[in-house]
Motif scaffolding. Sequence first.
Motif, PDB file in Angstrom:
ATOM      1  N   LEU A   1      25.183   7.061  -4.845  1.00 18.31           N
ATOM      2  CA  LEU A   1      23.907   7.018  -4.124  1.00 18.31           C
ATOM      3  C   LEU A   1      23.403   5.581  -4.091  1.00 18.31           C
ATOM      4  O   LEU A   1      23.104   4.987  -5.129  1.00 18.31           O
ATOM      5  N   THR A   2      23.301   5.029  -2.882  1.00 18.55           N
ATOM      6  CA  THR A   2      22.835   3.648  -2.757  1.00 18.55           C
ATOM      7  C   THR A   2      21.309   3.594  -2.805  1.00 18.55           C
ATOM      8  O   THR A   2      20.617   4.557  -2.454  1.00 18.55           O
ATOM      9  N   VAL A   3      20.819   2.440  -3.222  1.00 17.63           N
ATOM     10  CA  VAL A   3      19.379   2.201  -3.205  1.00 17.63           C
ATOM     11  C   VAL A   3      18.879   2.355  -1.770  1.00 17.63           C
ATOM     12  O   VAL A   3      17.844   2.976  -1.519  1.00 17.63           O
ATOM     13  N   GLU A   4      19.630   1.828  -0.841  1.00 18.75           N
ATOM     14  CA  GLU A   4      19.277   1.924   0.585  1.00 18.75           C
ATOM     15  C   GLU A   4      19.085   3.384   1.007  1.00 18.75           C
ATOM     16  O   GLU A   4      18.133   3.716   1.717  1.00 18.75           O
TER      17      GLU A   4
ATOM     18  N   GLY B   1      30.205  -2.282  -2.501  1.00 18.96           N
ATOM     19  CA  GLY B   1      29.427  -3.212  -3.303  1.00 18.96           C
ATOM     20  C   GLY B   1      27.929  -3.132  -3.128  1.00 18.96           C
ATOM     21  O   GLY B   1      27.192  -3.941  -3.697  1.00 18.96           O
ATOM     22  N   LYS B   2      27.452  -2.163  -2.350  1.00 17.46           N
ATOM     23  CA  LYS B   2      26.006  -2.005  -2.197  1.00 17.46           C
ATOM     24  C   LYS B   2      25.409  -1.584  -3.538  1.00 17.46           C
ATOM     25  O   LYS B   2      26.068  -0.905  -4.333  1.00 17.46           O
ATOM     26  N   PRO B   3      24.157  -1.938  -3.798  1.00 13.87           N
ATOM     27  CA  PRO B   3      23.511  -1.502  -5.034  1.00 13.87           C
ATOM     28  C   PRO B   3      23.403   0.031  -5.053  1.00 13.87           C
ATOM     29  O   PRO B   3      22.972   0.645  -4.067  1.00 13.87           O
ATOM     30  N   ILE B   4      23.820   0.615  -6.172  1.00 14.52           N
ATOM     31  CA  ILE B   4      23.819   2.071  -6.324  1.00 14.52           C
ATOM     32  C   ILE B   4      23.128   2.458  -7.626  1.00 14.52           C
ATOM     33  O   ILE B   4      22.942   1.630  -8.515  1.00 14.52           O
TER      34      ILE B   4
ATOM     35  N   ALA C   1      23.405  -0.638 -10.232  1.00 13.04           N
ATOM     36  CA  ALA C   1      24.653  -1.370 -10.441  1.00 13.04           C
ATOM     37  C   ALA C   1      25.297  -1.689  -9.105  1.00 13.04           C
ATOM     38  O   ALA C   1      24.945  -1.115  -8.076  1.00 13.04           O
ATOM     39  N   THR C   2      26.228  -2.621  -9.145  1.00  8.54           N
ATOM     40  CA  THR C   2      27.067  -2.893  -7.979  1.00  8.54           C
ATOM     41  C   THR C   2      28.516  -2.908  -8.435  1.00  8.54           C
ATOM     42  O   THR C   2      28.823  -3.307  -9.564  1.00  8.54           O
TER      43      THR C   2
END
Length: 84
Positions: free
Chosen positions: A25-28, A16-19, A8-9
């Motif tokens: 926890l971000t995808v990054e 707003g990073k994808p988490i 989600a974002t």
Amino acid sequence: MDWKEIIATDPNVMRGKPIIAGTRLTVEFIIGLFAGGWSEEDVIRHHDVTHQQIQACLAYAHEILSEVYEYSLTGVAAADEAAR
């Protein structure tokens, strides 16, 4: 498994990073752990995520990277040469 059900974002969470939905926890961050040599067991144990959530992060990253049409590693190679 559809990553869109798990990733989600939200502009109010991690800028707003994808988490992973419901976490910070971000995808990054998850991908970075794997890049740093962590095993899936390590990530699950230390960050309370599931195999399915990890797979969603990887699927998201794969989809985003597959949309990139131009790759340039020449700058990386030149920087490596200059450092030698």
